[in-house]
Design a protein around this motif. Sequence first.
Motif, PDB file in Angstrom:
ATOM      1  N   SER A 182       0.901  -1.099   0.212  1.00  0.00           N
ATOM      2  CA  SER A 182       0.019  -0.026   0.097  1.00  0.00           C
ATOM      3  C   SER A 182       0.873   1.297  -0.153  1.00  0.00           C
ATOM      4  O   SER A 182       1.996   1.274   0.225  1.00  0.00           O
ATOM      5  CB  SER A 182      -0.936   0.037   1.210  1.00  0.00           C
ATOM      6  N   GLY A 183       0.201   2.488  -0.167  1.00  0.00           N
ATOM      7  CA  GLY A 183       1.037   3.664  -0.253  1.00  0.00           C
ATOM      8  C   GLY A 183       1.895   3.942  -1.564  1.00  0.00           C
ATOM      9  O   GLY A 183       1.480   2.844  -2.467  1.00  0.00           O
ATOM     10  N   PRO A 184       2.461   4.946  -1.587  1.00  0.00           N
ATOM     11  CA  PRO A 184       3.277   5.185  -2.666  1.00  0.00           C
ATOM     12  C   PRO A 184       3.995   3.895  -3.290  1.00  0.00           C
ATOM     13  O   PRO A 184       4.810   3.413  -2.546  1.00  0.00           O
ATOM     14  CB  PRO A 184       3.849   6.377  -2.332  1.00  0.00           C
ATOM     15  N   PHE A 185       3.987   3.640  -4.448  1.00  0.00           N
ATOM     16  CA  PHE A 185       4.527   2.456  -4.979  1.00  0.00           C
ATOM     17  C   PHE A 185       4.560   1.254  -4.320  1.00  0.00           C
ATOM     18  O   PHE A 185       5.246   0.245  -4.420  1.00  0.00           O
ATOM     19  CB  PHE A 185       6.170   2.838  -5.272  1.00  0.00           C
ATOM     20  N   GLY A 186       3.455   1.204  -3.609  1.00  0.00           N
ATOM     21  CA  GLY A 186       3.230  -0.109  -2.986  1.00  0.00           C
ATOM     22  C   GLY A 186       4.570  -0.257  -1.701  1.00  0.00           C
ATOM     23  O   GLY A 186       4.796  -1.549  -1.597  1.00  0.00           O
ATOM     24  N   GLY A 221      -1.196  -8.840   2.691  1.00  0.00           N
ATOM     25  CA  GLY A 221      -1.674  -9.787   3.351  1.00  0.00           C
ATOM     26  C   GLY A 221      -2.333  -9.124   4.695  1.00  0.00           C
ATOM     27  O   GLY A 221      -2.592 -10.158   5.563  1.00  0.00           O
ATOM     28  N   GLY A 222      -2.307  -8.239   5.226  1.00  0.00           N
ATOM     29  CA  GLY A 222      -2.704  -7.347   6.391  1.00  0.00           C
ATOM     30  C   GLY A 222      -1.861  -7.372   7.113  1.00  0.00           C
ATOM     31  O   GLY A 222      -2.025  -7.073   8.453  1.00  0.00           O
ATOM     32  N   LYS A 223      -0.314  -7.309   6.654  1.00  0.00           N
ATOM     33  CA  LYS A 223       0.664  -6.976   7.720  1.00  0.00           C
ATOM     34  C   LYS A 223       0.575  -5.554   8.461  1.00  0.00           C
ATOM     35  O   LYS A 223       0.036  -4.746   7.792  1.00  0.00           O
ATOM     36  CB  LYS A 223       1.970  -7.120   6.922  1.00  0.00           C
ATOM     37  N   ARG A 224       0.973  -5.402   9.488  1.00  0.00           N
ATOM     38  CA  ARG A 224       1.049  -4.263  10.188  1.00  0.00           C
ATOM     39  C   ARG A 224      -0.076  -3.800  10.584  1.00  0.00           C
ATOM     40  O   ARG A 224      -0.342  -2.582  10.876  1.00  0.00           O
ATOM     41  CB  ARG A 224       1.959  -3.303   9.439  1.00  0.00           C
ATOM     42  N   ASP A 257      -3.026  -3.335  -1.934  1.00  0.00           N
ATOM     43  CA  ASP A 257      -3.186  -3.565  -3.429  1.00  0.00           C
ATOM     44  C   ASP A 257      -2.447  -4.867  -3.727  1.00  0.00           C
ATOM     45  O   ASP A 257      -1.445  -5.116  -3.191  1.00  0.00           O
ATOM     46  CB  ASP A 257      -2.596  -2.522  -4.240  1.00  0.00           C
ATOM     47  N   LEU A 258      -3.085  -5.625  -4.517  1.00  0.00           N
ATOM     48  CA  LEU A 258      -2.452  -6.939  -5.068  1.00  0.00           C
ATOM     49  C   LEU A 258      -2.591  -7.127  -6.597  1.00  0.00           C
ATOM     50  O   LEU A 258      -3.693  -7.006  -7.150  1.00  0.00           O
ATOM     51  CB  LEU A 258      -2.960  -8.083  -4.627  1.00  0.00           C
ATOM     52  N   CYS A 259      -1.539  -7.079  -7.093  1.00  0.00           N
ATOM     53  CA  CYS A 259      -1.588  -7.272  -8.734  1.00  0.00           C
ATOM     54  C   CYS A 259      -2.001  -8.541  -9.207  1.00  0.00           C
ATOM     55  O   CYS A 259      -2.076  -9.397  -8.316  1.00  0.00           O
ATOM     56  CB  CYS A 259      -0.032  -6.869  -9.226  1.00  0.00           C
ATOM     57  N   ASP A 260      -2.390  -8.702 -10.449  1.00  0.00           N
ATOM     58  CA  ASP A 260      -2.826  -9.941 -10.984  1.00  0.00           C
ATOM     59  C   ASP A 260      -1.665 -10.678 -11.505  1.00  0.00           C
ATOM     60  O   ASP A 260      -1.965 -12.154 -11.407  1.00  0.00           O
ATOM     61  CB  ASP A 260      -3.620  -9.617 -12.328  1.00  0.00           C
ATOM     62  N   PHE A 285       9.402  -5.925  -8.034  1.00  0.00           N
ATOM     63  CA  PHE A 285       9.369  -6.207  -6.647  1.00  0.00           C
ATOM     64  C   PHE A 285       8.004  -6.972  -6.031  1.00  0.00           C
ATOM     65  O   PHE A 285       6.993  -6.445  -6.759  1.00  0.00           O
ATOM     66  CB  PHE A 285       9.274  -4.827  -5.793  1.00  0.00           C
ATOM     67  N   ILE A 286       8.042  -8.025  -5.435  1.00  0.00           N
ATOM     68  CA  ILE A 286       6.695  -8.691  -4.931  1.00  0.00           C
ATOM     69  C   ILE A 286       6.199  -7.878  -3.734  1.00  0.00           C
ATOM     70  O   ILE A 286       4.874  -7.758  -3.789  1.00  0.00           O
ATOM     71  CB  ILE A 286       7.157 -10.078  -4.811  1.00  0.00           C
TER      72      ILE A 286
END
Length: 90
Positions: free
Chosen positions: A19-23, A29-32, A38-41, A48-49
Amino acid sequence: MKNPTRYGFKVGDGACCGSGPFGGIYSCGGKRGTAEFDLCDNASDYFFIDSNHPNEVASCQFAELWWEGVVKVASPYNLKLLFKLKVQAK
């Protein structure tokens, strides 16, 4: 990162998941405690993963460079030459 297509990627300046700028916020997965991310297809399209880790293709490219890279990349020795020198020294 500036020329991702040169290395087989579509996106070099953003993460597939985060999330945030540039992911760049590690929230995949709900960390932090972040429920929204966002999750890409297709993770293969992204260098970067997530905010900290290159994808599998990029990791393989790094490994190849460390194994057989020229001095400009792997200095003073690449791993292949380093192991060869180590065996010869015995």
